[in-house]
Design a protein around this motif. Structure first.
Motif, PDB file in Angstrom:
ATOM      1  N   TRP A   2       0.839  -1.215   0.000  1.00  0.00           N
ATOM      2  CA  TRP A   2       0.000   0.000   0.000  1.00  0.00           C
ATOM      3  C   TRP A   2       0.866   1.253   0.000  1.00  0.00           C
ATOM      4  N   LEU A   3       1.929   1.216   0.812  1.00  0.00           N
ATOM      5  CA  LEU A   3       2.722   2.430   1.014  1.00  0.00           C
ATOM      6  C   LEU A   3       3.437   2.874  -0.263  1.00  0.00           C
ATOM      7  N   LEU A   4       4.055   1.941  -0.970  1.00  0.00           N
ATOM      8  CA  LEU A   4       4.916   2.339  -2.092  1.00  0.00           C
ATOM      9  C   LEU A   4       4.347   2.031  -3.476  1.00  0.00           C
ATOM     10  N   ASP A   5       3.419   1.064  -3.569  1.00  0.00           N
ATOM     11  CA  ASP A   5       2.779   0.783  -4.867  1.00  0.00           C
ATOM     12  C   ASP A   5       1.419   1.492  -4.908  1.00  0.00           C
ATOM     13  N   GLY A   6       0.874   1.765  -3.735  1.00  0.00           N
ATOM     14  CA  GLY A   6      -0.404   2.497  -3.649  1.00  0.00           C
ATOM     15  C   GLY A   6      -1.616   1.637  -3.965  1.00  0.00           C
ATOM     16  N   GLY A   7      -1.384   0.351  -4.261  1.00  0.00           N
ATOM     17  CA  GLY A   7      -2.462  -0.546  -4.646  1.00  0.00           C
ATOM     18  C   GLY A   7      -1.861  -1.637  -5.517  1.00  0.00           C
ATOM     19  N   GLY A   8      -2.717  -2.433  -6.140  1.00  0.00           N
ATOM     20  CA  GLY A   8      -2.215  -3.570  -6.899  1.00  0.00           C
ATOM     21  C   GLY A   8      -2.523  -3.475  -8.378  1.00  0.00           C
ATOM     22  N   ALA A   9      -3.289  -4.453  -8.873  1.00  0.00           N
ATOM     23  CA  ALA A   9      -3.524  -4.580 -10.320  1.00  0.00           C
ATOM     24  C   ALA A   9      -4.128  -3.304 -10.914  1.00  0.00           C
ATOM     25  N   LEU A  10      -4.913  -2.588 -10.141  1.00  0.00           N
ATOM     26  CA  LEU A  10      -5.532  -1.375 -10.697  1.00  0.00           C
ATOM     27  C   LEU A  10      -4.583  -0.182 -10.620  1.00  0.00           C
ATOM     28  N   MET A  11      -3.979   0.059  -9.447  1.00  0.00           N
ATOM     29  CA  MET A  11      -3.114   1.234  -9.300  1.00  0.00           C
ATOM     30  C   MET A  11      -1.856   1.111 -10.150  1.00  0.00           C
ATOM     31  N   ASN A  12      -1.315  -0.083 -10.249  1.00  0.00           N
ATOM     32  CA  ASN A  12      -0.075  -0.234 -10.997  1.00  0.00           C
ATOM     33  C   ASN A  12      -0.340  -0.536 -12.482  1.00  0.00           C
ATOM     34  N   GLN A  13      -1.011  -1.669 -12.764  1.00  0.00           N
ATOM     35  CA  GLN A  13      -1.145  -2.081 -14.171  1.00  0.00           C
ATOM     36  C   GLN A  13      -2.351  -1.426 -14.857  1.00  0.00           C
ATOM     37  N   GLY A  14      -3.472  -1.351 -14.147  1.00  0.00           N
ATOM     38  CA  GLY A  14      -4.712  -0.898 -14.799  1.00  0.00           C
ATOM     39  C   GLY A  14      -4.827   0.600 -14.963  1.00  0.00           C
ATOM     40  N   ILE A  15      -3.934   1.353 -14.357  1.00  0.00           N
ATOM     41  CA  ILE A  15      -4.092   2.806 -14.299  1.00  0.00           C
ATOM     42  C   ILE A  15      -4.109   3.459 -15.685  1.00  0.00           C
ATOM     43  N   HIS A  16      -3.322   2.925 -16.629  1.00  0.00           N
ATOM     44  CA  HIS A  16      -3.304   3.504 -17.980  1.00  0.00           C
ATOM     45  C   HIS A  16      -4.703   3.427 -18.605  1.00  0.00           C
ATOM     46  N   THR A  17      -5.342   2.287 -18.384  1.00  0.00           N
ATOM     47  CA  THR A  17      -6.645   2.052 -19.014  1.00  0.00           C
ATOM     48  C   THR A  17      -7.740   2.801 -18.260  1.00  0.00           C
ATOM     49  N   ALA A  18      -7.603   2.897 -16.929  1.00  0.00           N
ATOM     50  CA  ALA A  18      -8.542   3.732 -16.161  1.00  0.00           C
ATOM     51  C   ALA A  18      -8.449   5.176 -16.646  1.00  0.00           C
ATOM     52  N   ASP A  19      -7.230   5.622 -16.921  1.00  0.00           N
ATOM     53  CA  ASP A  19      -7.043   6.981 -17.451  1.00  0.00           C
ATOM     54  C   ASP A  19      -7.750   7.131 -18.806  1.00  0.00           C
ATOM     55  N   LEU A  20      -7.650   6.095 -19.644  1.00  0.00           N
ATOM     56  CA  LEU A  20      -8.319   6.182 -20.959  1.00  0.00           C
ATOM     57  C   LEU A  20      -9.832   6.281 -20.796  1.00  0.00           C
ATOM     58  N   LEU A  21     -10.389   5.552 -19.817  1.00  0.00           N
ATOM     59  CA  LEU A  21     -11.838   5.641 -19.593  1.00  0.00           C
ATOM     60  C   LEU A  21     -12.236   7.081 -19.254  1.00  0.00           C
ATOM     61  N   LEU A  22     -11.445   7.720 -18.379  1.00  0.00           N
ATOM     62  CA  LEU A  22     -11.739   9.113 -18.008  1.00  0.00           C
ATOM     63  C   LEU A  22     -11.545  10.040 -19.206  1.00  0.00           C
ATOM     64  N   TYR A  23     -10.494   9.791 -19.954  1.00  0.00           N
ATOM     65  CA  TYR A  23     -10.176  10.630 -21.130  1.00  0.00           C
ATOM     66  C   TYR A  23     -11.308  10.543 -22.163  1.00  0.00           C
ATOM     67  N   PHE A  24     -11.804   9.312 -22.374  1.00  0.00           N
ATOM     68  CA  PHE A  24     -12.843   9.117 -23.389  1.00  0.00           C
ATOM     69  C   PHE A  24     -14.221   9.537 -22.882  1.00  0.00           C
ATOM     70  N   ASN A  25     -14.523   9.184 -21.634  1.00  0.00           N
ATOM     71  CA  ASN A  25     -15.929   9.280 -21.215  1.00  0.00           C
ATOM     72  C   ASN A  25     -16.182  10.285 -20.092  1.00  0.00           C
ATOM     73  N   GLY A  26     -15.145  10.981 -19.653  1.00  0.00           N
ATOM     74  CA  GLY A  26     -15.331  12.042 -18.659  1.00  0.00           C
ATOM     75  C   GLY A  26     -15.347  11.533 -17.232  1.00  0.00           C
ATOM     76  N   ASP A  27     -15.628  12.442 -16.309  1.00  0.00           N
ATOM     77  CA  ASP A  27     -15.517  12.137 -14.882  1.00  0.00           C
ATOM     78  C   ASP A  27     -16.552  11.126 -14.406  1.00  0.00           C
ATOM     79  N   VAL A  28     -16.205  10.490 -13.293  1.00  0.00           N
ATOM     80  CA  VAL A  28     -17.056   9.456 -12.692  1.00  0.00           C
ATOM     81  C   VAL A  28     -17.793  10.048 -11.494  1.00  0.00           C
ATOM     82  N   GLU A  29     -19.059   9.641 -11.357  1.00  0.00           N
ATOM     83  CA  GLU A  29     -19.838  10.119 -10.208  1.00  0.00           C
ATOM     84  C   GLU A  29     -19.690   9.173  -9.014  1.00  0.00           C
ATOM     85  N   SER A  30     -19.862   7.850  -9.249  1.00  0.00           N
ATOM     86  CA  SER A  30     -19.741   6.908  -8.130  1.00  0.00           C
ATOM     87  C   SER A  30     -19.320   5.527  -8.615  1.00  0.00           C
ATOM     88  N   VAL A  31     -18.799   4.740  -7.668  1.00  0.00           N
ATOM     89  CA  VAL A  31     -18.287   3.394  -7.991  1.00  0.00           C
ATOM     90  C   VAL A  31     -18.726   2.400  -6.925  1.00  0.00           C
TER      91      VAL A  31
END
Ligand SMILES: NC(=O)c1ccc[n+]([C@@H]2O[C@H](COP(=O)([O-])OP(=O)(O)OC[C@H]3O[C@@H](n4cnc5c(N)ncnc54)[C@H](O)[C@@H]3O)[C@@H](O)[C@H]2O)c1
Length: 355
Positions: free
Chosen positions: A169-198
């Protein structure tokens, strides 16, 4: 021609991609590197024909104009803030930091010191990503309905044990999403705008020794009223290229790696057939889904070219530090939901991250 002098802080795995990308730029050079382990910096400097500094102060006092931050994620601000205070422009690896507070502190210090800050999201520089973004901005999808992404990747247990900061948690900040998935999460925001809830679920399907998730699924409600699912894992053998699927009332597209594998609209135009033919091939930019190596340096080269042009000619940055913070807000809300077991609204302020 003036060449921007770059320094690299942290000479581990991704730093080699930075060095190679800088080498390919006409108006930049790799001047000096620093690593808290001087033997690593020395070996790296020999390999990439640049200077190395055994201490951080000397590195910061040198003629370097810009630095790339390639330390473990939870040390990004610790390395980048002194660099910003020394007047160096910054390209910071993803995630920009591991918490929203630390990301905000870095962004503020860069602004106070009047230095540029860009966060690495090399996927944004793929031609097919630009093509999809233009189709969205042109309104070709109609009303947005679904925006989903899948990162079914694989990492061996050694990937985590070889570098002790990974999977914490301290140095990676999370796992599959924070490290590997973050590029694709960024693309979702870039393409479809901000998120209201999860609303999210997370677990460790394979990597029992790490603190963080190796598998996570979140259902998402976007501010534009569309819905989506974001799933990320490092436990899915053998590992497939990431997928982004966007659907609207007038069209749908599927991006797999950097290849467009679906491109269909109710109102087709003459170029659509050509796009389907050419864009299915991609540019070979995506790697890393089956193992961490094999990443092309071309995305980094394009992003470093943009930063270099911004330094030399004042050209705008397409991925400023605030974009790095936006995706951390989303990921931290997903973690909070997975931990709490209920839906979480995205606040624009500080959200807790990890535990
Ligand atoms: N953009 C991408 O596709 C991509 C791919 C891989 C990694 N990354 C990111 O790059 C960063 C580094 O990852 P990595 O896999 O190269 O890590 P690594 O463990 O291989 O290398 C990190 C290096 O930083 C050094 N270091 C640690 N603390 C330091 C400090 N305070 N000051 C200076 N040096 C320090 C270590 O000695 C090591 O040499 C991470 O943030 C990671 O998320 C990005």
């Amino acid at each position: 021609m003036h060449k921007v002098k770059y320094g690299i802080i942290g000479t581990g795995m991704i730093a080699g991609i930075h060095a190679e990308a800088i080498r390919q730029l006409e108006n930049a050079e790799l001047y000096m590197v620093y690593d808290k382990d001087p033997s690593r910096a020395r070996a790296f400097a020999q390999k990439y024909h640049c200077q190395f500094s055994p201490d951080f102060e000397t590195f910061l006092k040198s003629d370097i104009e810009a630095v790339t931050i390639a330390t473990p994620s939870g040390f990004h601000a610790e390395a980048a803030i002194p660099a910003a205070c020394a007047g160096k422009h910054i390209l910071c690896e993803k995630p920009i930091e591991t918490t929203v507070e630390k990301a905000e502190a870095l962004i503020n210090r860069c602004a106070e010191n009047n230095v540029l800050l860009s966060t690495v999201f090399q996927s944004r520089f793929a031609k097919n990503v630009t093509l999809i973004k233009k189709a969205i901005d042109d309104g070709r999808f109609g009303k947005p309905v679904l925006a989903s992404a899948s990162i079914r990747w694989f990492r061996t247990p050694e990937y985590y044990t070889n570098a002790g900061w990974r999977g914490t948690w301290l140095l990676d900040g999370g796992g599959a999403l924070m490290n590997q998935g973050i590029h694709t999460a960024d693309l979702l925001l870039y393409f479809n705008g901000d998120v209201e809830s999860v609303h999210a679920y997370a677990n460790r399907a394979l990597h029992q020794s790490i603190e963080v998730e190796d598998t996570i699924v979140a259902s998402i409600k976007f501010k534009n009223d569309s819905l989506g699912v974001l799933e990320a894992s490092t436990a899915c053998a053998p590992g497939f290229p990431r997928r982004v699927e966007l659907s609207g009332t007038q069209g749908s597209v599927v991006l797999e790696g950097d290849r467009i594998v679906r491109w269909q609209f109710t109102d087709e135009n003459p170029k659509d057939e050509e796009i389907r033919r050419i864009c299915g091939q991609g540019e070979g930019l995506q790697g890393g889904f089956a193992s961490p190596d094999g990443i092309s340096c071309e995305g980094h080269r394009r992003q470093l070219q943009e930063l270099t042009d911004a330094i030399l000619r004042g050209q705008a940055l397409s991925v400023p530090g605030t974009e790095g913070k936006r995706v951390i807000e989303l990921i931290c809300a997903i973690y909070e939901s997975a931990e709490a077991g209920y839906p979480v609204k995205i606040s624009t302020g500080i959200a807790p991250c990890g535990n």
